[in-house]
Design an enzyme around this catalytic site. Sequence first.
Site, PDB file in Angstrom:
ATOM      1  N   SER A 102       4.257  -4.917  -1.559  1.00 17.73           N
ATOM      2  CA  SER A 102       3.069  -4.362  -2.215  1.00 17.73           C
ATOM      3  C   SER A 102       3.049  -4.694  -3.705  1.00 17.73           C
ATOM      4  O   SER A 102       3.013  -5.861  -4.082  1.00 17.73           O
ATOM      5  CB  SER A 102       3.023  -2.856  -1.961  1.00 17.73           C
ATOM      6  OG  SER A 102       1.823  -2.291  -2.400  1.00 17.73           O
ATOM      7  N   ASP A 239      -3.407  -5.129  -5.708  1.00 19.15           N
ATOM      8  CA  ASP A 239      -1.957  -5.260  -5.776  1.00 19.15           C
ATOM      9  C   ASP A 239      -1.536  -6.415  -4.869  1.00 19.15           C
ATOM     10  O   ASP A 239      -2.375  -7.106  -4.294  1.00 19.15           O
ATOM     11  CB  ASP A 239      -1.267  -3.949  -5.400  1.00 19.15           C
ATOM     12  CG  ASP A 239      -1.636  -3.465  -4.010  1.00 19.15           C
ATOM     13  OD1 ASP A 239      -2.662  -3.907  -3.468  1.00 19.15           O
ATOM     14  OD2 ASP A 239      -0.895  -2.633  -3.459  1.00 19.15           O
ATOM     15  N   ASP A 241      -0.321  -6.807  -1.910  1.00 16.43           N
ATOM     16  CA  ASP A 241      -0.733  -6.907  -0.503  1.00 16.43           C
ATOM     17  C   ASP A 241      -2.161  -6.429  -0.275  1.00 16.43           C
ATOM     18  O   ASP A 241      -2.623  -6.387   0.863  1.00 16.43           O
ATOM     19  CB  ASP A 241       0.241  -6.160   0.409  1.00 16.43           C
ATOM     20  CG  ASP A 241       0.159  -4.646   0.268  1.00 16.43           C
ATOM     21  OD1 ASP A 241      -0.278  -4.159  -0.784  1.00 16.43           O
ATOM     22  OD2 ASP A 241       0.547  -3.943   1.222  1.00 16.43           O
ATOM     23  N   ASP A 243      -3.753  -3.630  -0.281  1.00 16.47           N
ATOM     24  CA  ASP A 243      -4.154  -2.428   0.442  1.00 16.47           C
ATOM     25  C   ASP A 243      -4.755  -1.397  -0.505  1.00 16.47           C
ATOM     26  O   ASP A 243      -5.095  -0.296  -0.105  1.00 16.47           O
ATOM     27  CB  ASP A 243      -2.996  -1.828   1.242  1.00 16.47           C
ATOM     28  CG  ASP A 243      -1.837  -1.344   0.389  1.00 16.47           C
ATOM     29  OD1 ASP A 243      -1.834  -1.634  -0.828  1.00 16.47           O
ATOM     30  OD2 ASP A 243      -0.930  -0.699   0.945  1.00 16.47           O
TER      31      ASP A 243
END
Length: 444
Positions: A102, A239, A241, A243
């Site tokens: 992340s 960020d 990843d 999400d």
Amino acid sequence: MARLFGTDGVRGLANADLTPELAMSVAAAAARVLAEHDRSHRPVAVVGRDPRASSEMLDAAVTAGLTSAGADVLRVGALPTPAVAHLVAALNADIGVMISASHNAMPDNGIKLFAAGGHKLPDQVEDEIEQHMGQSFERPTGAAIGRVRDITDAETQYVEHLLKVTPHRLDGLKVVVDCANGAASVAAPDAYRRAGAEVIAINATPDGLNINDGCGSTHIDVVAAAVREHGADLGIAHDGDADRCLAVDAEGNSVDGDQILAILALAMRDAGELYEDTLVATVMSNLGLHIAMREAKIQLRTTAVGDRYVLQDLKAGGYSLGGEQSGHVVLPAHATTGDGLLTALRLMARMAETGKSLADLASVMRRLPQVLINVKVSDKAAVAKAASVSEAVAAVEAELGDTGRVLLRPSGTEQLVRVMVEATSHEQAESAAQRLAGVVSSVH
């Protein structure tokens, strides 16, 4: 022994804490647990990753672990975490694996697991997987070994899903998107352009080493500067990843997850989409969000920190919107986990629909000064038990009364205790937070 799975999967320093051997063991155990739960067919797994260098290594290890336990693997390459969750459902797979740390720095990495339908695994299933790790098992041979197939149109499938659920075209909007040199470097600019926006993409050239490096949602000043430079209507920062997302308005002022939740809650209420006029957030949400929702006659439910707990409350109550101050926003009708691209599209759609600037929309909520200090500790459990800490917290709470609050929370992934104080002035919040941080750091 400490539990292997934290609040967001397994995470650690790649090739030191999180080794290929550990990744392979987690994957093989996950496949076996799933096979034991449902023996009607051969398990199918979707495996995705972010573009950090170690993700390539761990992708290979996870794929080997899954196939060694008899699961077929559909590899989707470098894609956002919510894309992997979506594809688990879209491809009718039994499990999803996302390899990413992340927002963490490049040397770290992690493994997130999704169940059928793209939902995060319950704690008890994670515990069952951990129990299976390291146990000997009858390995399949011959045709029973899992097979591997690359899904070449995975990004297209995901973006088309996003476009279908975006309620309004974005024509006329100019947006800067900071992709953090991460998993959204292709998908985010593609989705926003196809929705009609003029897109300026920055930090969208991942090389395996530059993910989250001075960019993305943890460095919001970068996108703010680019918005001012290009005269854009807003900026979006993802960020590693993707999400989650944060935003900045046309002047470069930050718009955090709480403000985004407030904007989307009002939009969904107006559209009749906000179930029981209820928003779900965490205990970290700013008091300003509570005040804004109370004034709008929207109920605000709070959970423990972590999008998994927001998800649990959303599912239990059938609610339609929830999220975190950090920018994780969940819209259960369209995604099974936090989706930064979906959030950004919904935010921009509200701007296009109303003709209002992001600053105007965000003004519905006034953020109370909030100071957060991450204190490195040697033992999070000792801090939780320390009488000196509880006494210091009680003293600050008495000082603030009804005009502020205190929250101490151990990190789920690092040896940190997060000290958060809200007050009517920044100076008061800063002073109280520093005092508490000093007490926390003195615990041994």
